[in-house]
Design an enzyme around this catalytic site. Sequence first.
Site, PDB file in Angstrom:
ATOM      1  N   HIS A 125      33.510   7.625  45.616  1.00  0.00           N
ATOM      2  CA  HIS A 125      34.757   7.223  46.279  1.00  0.00           C
ATOM      3  C   HIS A 125      35.810   7.155  45.177  1.00  0.00           C
ATOM      4  O   HIS A 125      35.561   6.629  44.095  1.00  0.00           O
ATOM      5  CB  HIS A 125      34.516   5.876  46.973  1.00  0.00           C
ATOM      6  CG  HIS A 125      35.698   4.994  47.108  1.00  0.00           C
ATOM      7  ND1 HIS A 125      36.839   5.381  47.746  1.00  0.00           N
ATOM      8  CD2 HIS A 125      35.906   3.713  46.718  1.00  0.00           C
ATOM      9  CE1 HIS A 125      37.709   4.370  47.722  1.00  0.00           C
ATOM     10  NE2 HIS A 125      37.162   3.355  47.100  1.00  0.00           N
TER      11      HIS A 125
ATOM     12  N   TYR B 220      43.974   2.479  50.182  1.00  0.00           N
ATOM     13  CA  TYR B 220      44.271   1.070  49.888  1.00  0.00           C
ATOM     14  C   TYR B 220      44.892   0.950  48.502  1.00  0.00           C
ATOM     15  O   TYR B 220      44.742   1.854  47.666  1.00  0.00           O
ATOM     16  CB  TYR B 220      43.026   0.197  50.033  1.00  0.00           C
ATOM     17  CG  TYR B 220      41.904   0.494  49.062  1.00  0.00           C
ATOM     18  CD1 TYR B 220      41.922  -0.043  47.766  1.00  0.00           C
ATOM     19  CD2 TYR B 220      40.828   1.294  49.427  1.00  0.00           C
ATOM     20  CE1 TYR B 220      40.883   0.223  46.873  1.00  0.00           C
ATOM     21  CE2 TYR B 220      39.788   1.555  48.540  1.00  0.00           C
ATOM     22  CZ  TYR B 220      39.826   1.020  47.262  1.00  0.00           C
ATOM     23  OH  TYR B 220      38.812   1.286  46.378  1.00  0.00           O
TER      24      TYR B 220
ATOM     25  N   ASP C  18      14.776 -12.030  73.816  1.00  0.00           N
ATOM     26  CA  ASP C  18      14.197 -12.442  75.098  1.00  0.00           C
ATOM     27  C   ASP C  18      13.354 -11.283  75.620  1.00  0.00           C
ATOM     28  O   ASP C  18      13.705 -10.120  75.464  1.00  0.00           O
ATOM     29  CB  ASP C  18      15.255 -12.909  76.099  1.00  0.00           C
ATOM     30  CG  ASP C  18      16.258 -11.841  76.489  1.00  0.00           C
ATOM     31  OD1 ASP C  18      16.417 -10.841  75.754  1.00  0.00           O
ATOM     32  OD2 ASP C  18      16.905 -12.000  77.538  1.00  0.00           O
TER      33      ASP C  18
END
Length: 814
Positions: free
Chosen positions: A222, A256, A546
């Site tokens: 990256h 960013y 469950d």
Amino acid sequence: MPKVVVIGAGIVGTSLADELTARGWPDVTVVDRGPLFATGGSTSHAPGLVFQTNASKTMTAFAKYTVEKFNALEHPDGWAFNPVGGLEVATTPERLADLHRKAGWAQSWGVEGRLLTPAECVSLHPLVDRDRILGGFHTPADGLAKAVRAAEAQARRAEARGATFRPHTEVLGIVEDGRRVVGVRTADGVIDADIVVCAAGFWGAQFARQVGLVLPLVPMAHQYARTGQIADLVGRNTDLAEAGLPILRHQDQDLYFREHVDRLGIGSYSHKPMPVDMATLMADTAGEPMPSMMPFTEEDFAPAWRAAADLLPALKDSKVEEAFNGIFSFTPDGMSIMGEHRELAGFWVAEAVWVTHSAGVARATAEWIIDGAPSIDTHECDLYRFEDVARSPNFIMQTSSQAFVEVYDVIHPHQYRTALRGLRTSPFHARQTELGAHFYEGGGWERPAWFESNAALAEQLFDDVLTAPRRDSWASKFWSPISVAEAHWTREHVAMYDMTPLTRYEVAGPGAAAFLQRMTTNNVDKSVGSVTYTLLLDHTGGVRSDLTVARLAPDTFQVGANSPMDFDWLSRHKPDDVVLRDITGGTCCLGVWGPSARDVLAPRCPDDLSHEAFKYFRAIHTYLDAIPVTMMRVSYVGELGWEIYASAEYGSALWDLVAEAGTPHGIIPAGRIAFNSLRIEKGYRSWGTDMTAEHHPAAAGIDFAVRLAKDTDFIGKQALLQAKPPASVLRSIVFDDADAAVLGKEPVFVDGVCAGYVTSAGYSATVGRTIAYAWLPSPVAVGDVVSVHYRGAPYTATVHAEPVVDPEMTRIRR
Ligand code: FAD
Ligand code: THG
């Protein structure tokens, strides 16, 4: 005291040492191949942006704890956390709408945040071009982590409590005594250990293979670049503070930003996925400062630079000064990987963890190791969440690559994977395709969401008796009004549902009954033919799952379960005289439900299907025409009818038989959306969404499945006996506006204060409104009015008694 060895002194390993020693486990040795504390791993170069808000409640909780912890750390060189705040900007209407959704998650999970106008964004971050943006989302508590300082500060604290850190020590192998770890092997000899935690960052997957464990992560490069000096930043930040402007995300361009004094750091996900070949890693990183840095590939960064300069015009006079392709882990679903190796006790992993989530992951891992369970729900990060298919190298690579590409994308909650579809299909798949099924993917299975073949029926119903809700473009994605007609038809007539993907196990052997009695909360030691709804709890009383348990023979049970984690949990506890087998793939299941279900099936079955002869929650082995089947009178949609199980080779014949037998009764195929809305009407919870191990049965409203008085002790019983009344409970809420739609995770306000969040929801054809489940403070009562914010817009709803539909059970018991 147990001896713990942690492999890796990155942000995860150091944080874990701190958490373990803080809990009174001083005998912790952290080893790293590299120097301390800039070890050369991903932590050593991470720019440390911490955005807390995430679609996942668990990941957000991890991040919140990281922020809280790092804010309080002390390091001689200065701050470990700089709370400059976080700003995400939108340059498209889709993103702007999505920031409203994100603001909802922040509210649901308790992160402070506010939506801003473009002008407000610019006043917070003056480098942003006012004309390029439509708005933003600001979270003031987000900020920058100084990852190496944070690692060292946590390590020093752990050292003071007795931990040891050993640099330049590579772990070469694990020493085991057959079933348990007993140590790690290094060039200097063996270090004894009762517990080994693999926190080796992106090297972890390769390492874990030594002990036969597949970690579905892919090391990916990256790009991160630092600019030269930027005039507009000169004089803004001291060398010590480094940054004052909020960290910035421009997700529409996969970018960013953060400040480095008078320079800007730019991270980019806009390039193609660059998986790293571990076999050539050493050679590929030879000339670089660290073994986690690949050479910068300038051409991959060019579009990112243009997009960056477009948003931040001040960049136009600057250029990239330093840059690298840094390596870190991507996983198929973007989540971390945590837990203990099932076949090698004492071998734990804490992998694929961002700096952002590091302290939270470390805390949960320490709790899990020491207390037997984390205090928050971690099922989304569980090592055993992956289906078998998801552990193949091909699957891991393709899905992780898709996760990389989509890392900043606007992802719809019902958007399903596109990579590697069609891997698991039920024997009904060909018929479903002919009928125009729209398929969703779940657990690798293709599952019909609705059928185009019902379009004409839907049109007719909307003309006559039904109203289709008007949904906005977001809520109507991956949705069709046909599903409303399918649900209606199920309640009025009859429909067939593909239940093949429902995970099922055979539990057999002389110890089977005793085993299930000890593992689950209800009494399952009943007559052959009984079916029981029961729960798996952990030792703290949290709901792990469950189940339905059908006793098919004295020593043979069929268990209807929820996920591979159930198999894992049962396997870990299973005595030798019990055989546990996943029979999902070799069998198929068709749910035939609705008032006419008996009329469809009875003529084809030699056994008596009358209410008196074949009671609710019973199972028999029988035949439909010539096909051997197990019929279970169970209905998750809350109607008269049966789950019909057959060996897979009979599947297509079974489908044709039921379709043909049903034709005079108007039978239709129906999909997952109808299924989901019907089970919500009926008050049935979906494990993993509505409830998790974070909840006790009483809070989740399923304590009717707990038999505290049964003879056998069961896991979780002691915790339930000591439990306090729950602070929040799962409720059904019904929206006032017939067109209101929610999709899950929206914040719920009581008296103007955010008090809970939505779990799942569906449009109810029966009441003509959306019904949702929401976690709400326990004093909130039936009849109270709440407000749910859907992408920023408030909708009122009323807390409803449960179940909303058929509380008398007259539909099922007839
Ligand atoms: P590492 O820091 O890699 O530590 C693992 C350690 O294990 C290493 O020190 C290694 O030497 C050691 N090790 C491995 N094998 C062995 C062995 N056999 N024996 C002994 N030791 C061994 N995250 C964020 O939250 N925010 C960001 O802004 C951010 N930006 C990033 C930017 C870039 C360019 C990159 C590459 C990553 C970024 N990340 C970010 C991700 C983050 O850096 C990582 O996810 C995180 O640092 C991983 O921490 P770790 O402790 O798991 O791994
Ligand atoms: N079918 C089967 N097994 C399953 C499911 C299923 N296992 C996993 C999951 N789904 C379990 N969830 C439920 C939830 C409710 C019911 C069945 C499975 C149910 N409950 C009735 C009720 O609450 O009224 C019966 C309760 C009782 O009699 O104890 O039907 O879909 N095979």
